[in-house]
Design an enzyme around this catalytic site. Structure first.
Site, PDB file in Angstrom:
ATOM      1  N   HIS A 198      35.858   7.946 -31.984  1.00  6.83           N
ATOM      2  CA  HIS A 198      34.503   8.344 -31.606  1.00  6.83           C
ATOM      3  C   HIS A 198      33.522   8.057 -32.725  1.00  6.83           C
ATOM      4  CE1 HIS A 198      35.763  11.052 -28.080  1.00  6.83           C
ATOM      5  NE2 HIS A 198      35.217   9.942 -27.651  1.00  6.83           N
ATOM      6  N   GLU A 438      46.886 -11.842  -9.605  1.00  7.51           N
ATOM      7  CA  GLU A 438      47.481 -11.968 -10.934  1.00  7.51           C
ATOM      8  C   GLU A 438      48.966 -12.308 -10.878  1.00  7.51           C
ATOM      9  OE1 GLU A 438      46.877  -8.302 -13.091  1.00  7.51           O
ATOM     10  OE2 GLU A 438      47.305  -7.047 -11.357  1.00  7.51           O
ATOM     11  N   ASP A 462      47.546 -11.491 -16.669  1.00  2.76           N
ATOM     12  CA  ASP A 462      48.889 -11.521 -16.083  1.00  2.76           C
ATOM     13  C   ASP A 462      49.179 -12.842 -15.390  1.00  2.76           C
ATOM     14  OD1 ASP A 462      50.281  -9.090 -16.651  1.00  2.76           O
ATOM     15  OD2 ASP A 462      48.683  -8.064 -15.562  1.00  2.76           O
ATOM     16  N   CYS A 509      38.448 -10.972 -13.833  1.00  4.24           N
ATOM     17  CA  CYS A 509      38.340  -9.848 -14.771  1.00  4.24           C
ATOM     18  C   CYS A 509      39.338  -9.942 -15.905  1.00  4.24           C
ATOM     19  CB  CYS A 509      38.453  -8.515 -14.040  1.00  4.24           C
ATOM     20  SG  CYS A 509      40.027  -8.311 -13.199  1.00  4.24           S
TER      21      CYS A 509
HETATM   22  C1  PEP Z   1      44.686  -9.064 -15.932  1.00  2.00           C
HETATM   23  O1  PEP Z   1      45.903  -9.031 -15.785  1.00  2.00           O
HETATM   24  O2  PEP Z   1      44.034 -10.105 -16.136  1.00  2.00           O
HETATM   25  C2  PEP Z   1      43.904  -7.806 -15.932  1.00  2.00           C
HETATM   26  C3  PEP Z   1      42.592  -7.796 -15.985  1.00  2.00           C
HETATM   27  O3  PEP Z   1      44.609  -6.671 -15.901  1.00  2.00           O
HETATM   28  P1  PEP Z   1      45.310  -5.991 -17.152  1.00  2.00           P
HETATM   29  O4  PEP Z   1      44.913  -6.739 -18.398  1.00  2.00           O
HETATM   30  O5  PEP Z   1      44.834  -4.575 -17.140  1.00  2.00           O
HETATM   31  O6  PEP Z   1      46.759  -6.141 -16.816  1.00  2.00           O
HETATM   32 MG    MG Z   2      46.898  -7.313 -15.019  1.00  2.56          MG
END
Ligand code: PEP
Ligand code: MG
Length: 587
Positions: A198, A438, A462, A509
């Protein structure tokens, strides 16, 4: 390099960059007054007076924290000030305080000893966790404990500086960071701590450079030493030479100018020069990150990792607790939207009750766990649904590998809706349901998936490891973990095209979405949304604003015809340099 100690010699200490910025000045060595606690027996007659001391100390601690809280609220905004609310809540915890009183009465020992013993137990549990976030929270608990003990002992904490200084300390509590900021603080350098502490979050909000995890700073630096702090590179320079100061001064100038321009674009939506809109959103795991994401110019949250709800838990939180947490997030993000990804437990992630598996990444992970435990899945879905009344919430499932899984997960959502109807609780009946792509099987079947989902979000972290058979966390095979591998790029193109064919938007993402080298290519491939870590958001936006979709498509076509990751990287580097020459590069 951090072993030399002779006076005047330049010494560079490497730590972890916790808050950006560069400054120079005298050091102020802050040795925290850790109260000394002795065990003392008390008589039965002394018990009421001892409990009275505890109450007085609690009341004084609360008053102090209320003051810090009010100051923090005014200076940092209510979100960041919540850290102190949490500390005040520890003081108000009837179970904890009741246990302390009971022990004073039963064990006939002094208040500060029992306070230290009882609260240290909590701290140890938090420190025993393998999770960095829990470790940081343990320091907050310790901060409250020291405050109560200091007040029982009637000690004062000093935090006055003589003029502008860089604070050097073993560790800093959030309250130290805020109290010091009333003085002229040029930077914070600590031996311990991580970027999620924090104190580090507050330093970022206060716009004061900070470097943590320096290990030996307090041993090498004394008050009055001249030091420079580089919060971008995570460096402290003791006795900097003229040459070093010149280099840092120039770097500071470049960054200041660059950041000034970035702030100007925070309010602009991400759109290419020929008007193709890209939704640029943020990946977060904690509500406290929302304010920063917004300041960085995000258009909502593209990935909320709900596993953060499981930190420190020995069992899964129920519907009510989750609802409260998700509702807060949805309210704060409004009018933008937030995508809650359902618990992605297993693999490399925490879970309250995971079993040992020989191949966890290929095992009981993500959607597989929740489909096997519908009662947990329903709790989470009802929690998310109830937070969706403002229609700015979406649901996303991780680790989908078959269409049946998507169907079964949707059935759970339908069942959760029905249950809420029976309880006459409101939710968004049109809530959008998407999936992460993924797993290679889901990528191959992207069209079938898109036919039954409202959106697709590519999880490259992933996807790359499964597609290339390279463990994402294994340093021995790191060079083979290639996000620009032609096989990865062809897969991404296939997913985007499949989604568009079925009329659904396709986002990304995984970390690749936040790599500036990938932006032109991803825009050219037709990506609709990029969800990135908040700190890189302005840079990615800048690139999008500076390119033309028409040209980006040409880049994508050219790159997709290449055969090796090296060629692709080289080409993208030359393109990115041409497109954004203003991005400052380290000297
Ligand atoms: C991914 O696998 O790209 C993802 C965004 O999920 P995490 O990194 O949480 O597995
Ligand atoms: Mg993932």
């Amino acid at each position: 390099m951090d072993t030399a100690s002779s006076a005047g010699q330049e010494i560079i200490l490497k730590g972890v960059a916790a808050a950006p910025g560069i400054s120079f000045g005298p050091a102020y060595l802050y040795s925290k007054l850790i109260p000394h606690v002795e065990e003392k027996p008390i008589t039965e007659e002394e018990v009421p007076a001892e409990i009275e001391r505890l109450h007085n100390a609690n009341a004084r601690s609360e008053k102090e924290l209320q003051k810090i809280h009010a100051f923090a609220e005014q200076k940092l905004g209510s979100q960041n000030a919540r850290i102190f609310e949490a500390q005040i809540m520890i003081l108000a915890d009837a179970i904890l305080m009741g246990a302390i009183e009971k022990r004073i009465a039963e064990e006939h020992r002094n208040a500060e000893f029992i306070v230290a013993d009882e609260i240290t137990k909590y701290k140890q549990i938090m420190l025993a966790s393998h999770d960095e976030y829990m470790h940081e929270r343990a320091h907050d608990v310790e901060d409250v404990m020291n405050r109560i003990i200091r007040n029982i002992q009637d000690q004062k904490l000093y935090s006055r500086l003589e003029g502008a200084s860089i604070i050097v300390s073993e560790s800093l509590a959030p309250s130290d960071t805020v109290i010091f900021s009333r003085n002229q603080v040029l930077g914070y350098a600590t031996d311990l701590g991580g970027v999620t502490s924090h104190a580090a979050i507050l330093a970022r909000s206060l716009k004061i450079p900070a470097v943590v995890g320096l290990r030996t700073a307090t041993k090498l630096i004394t008050t009055g030493d001249t030091i420079a702090i580089d919060g971008y590179a995570g460096l402290i320079v003791l006795n900097p030479t003229e040459e070093t100061l010149g280099t840092l001064q120039r770097k500071k100038g470049r960054y200041t100018e660059f950041e000034g321009r970035l702030v100007n674009i925070a309010g602009i939506s991400a759109e290419t020069a020929d008007h193709k809109q890209i939704e640029l959103s943020a990946n977060i795991a904690f509500e406290t990150e929302i304010e920063f994401s917004r300041a960085q110019g995000s258009a909502g949250i593209g990935l909320f990792r709900t596993e953060s709800q499981l930190i420190g838990k020995t069992s899964y939180p129920g519907e009510e607790e989750q609802y409260e947490a998700y509702r807060k997030v949805a309210d704060e993000v409004y009018p933008h939207s937030v995508i809650f990804r359902t618990f992605d437990v297993g693999g490399d992630k925490i879970a309250p009750d995971t079993e040992h598996e020989a191949n966890p990444f290929l095992g009981w992970r993500g959607i597989r766990v929740l489909l096997d435990r519908p009662e947990l899945f329903l709790d989470q879905i009802r929690g998310i649904l109830r937070a969706s009344t403002r229609k700015n919430v979406r649901i996303m499932f991780p680790m989908i590998s078959t269409v049946q899984e998507l169907r079964r997960a949707r059935e759970i959502v339908a069942q959760a809706k029905k249950e809420l109807d029976e309880r006459a609780l409101p939710y968004d009946p049109d809530i959008k349901i998407g999936i992460m792509i993924e797993v290679p099987a889901a990528a191959v079947l992207a069209e079938q998936m898109a036919a039954e989902a409202d959106f697709l979000s590519i999880g490259t972290n992933d996807l790359i490891q499964y597609l290339l058979a390279v463990d994402r966390d294994n340093a021995a095979v790191a060079p083979l973990y290639q996000q620009f591998n032609p096989a990865v790029l062809k897969t991404i193109r296939h997913i985007i095209d499949a989604g568009h064919k079925k009329g659904v938007w396709v986002g990304m993402c995984g970390e690749m979405a936040g790599d500036p080298l990938a932006t032109v290519l991803l825009v050219g491939l037709g990506i609709d949304e990029l969800s990135v870590i908040p700190s890189v958001l302005p840079e990615i936006k800048k690139i999008i604003l500076s390119i033309k979709y028409k040209e980006a498509k040409r880049v994508a076509d050219k790159v997709l015809a290449m055969s090796t990751e090296e060629e692709i990287r080289d080409h993208l580097s030359s393109i990115t340099k041409n497109k954004v020459p203003e991005i400052p590069l380290d000297e």
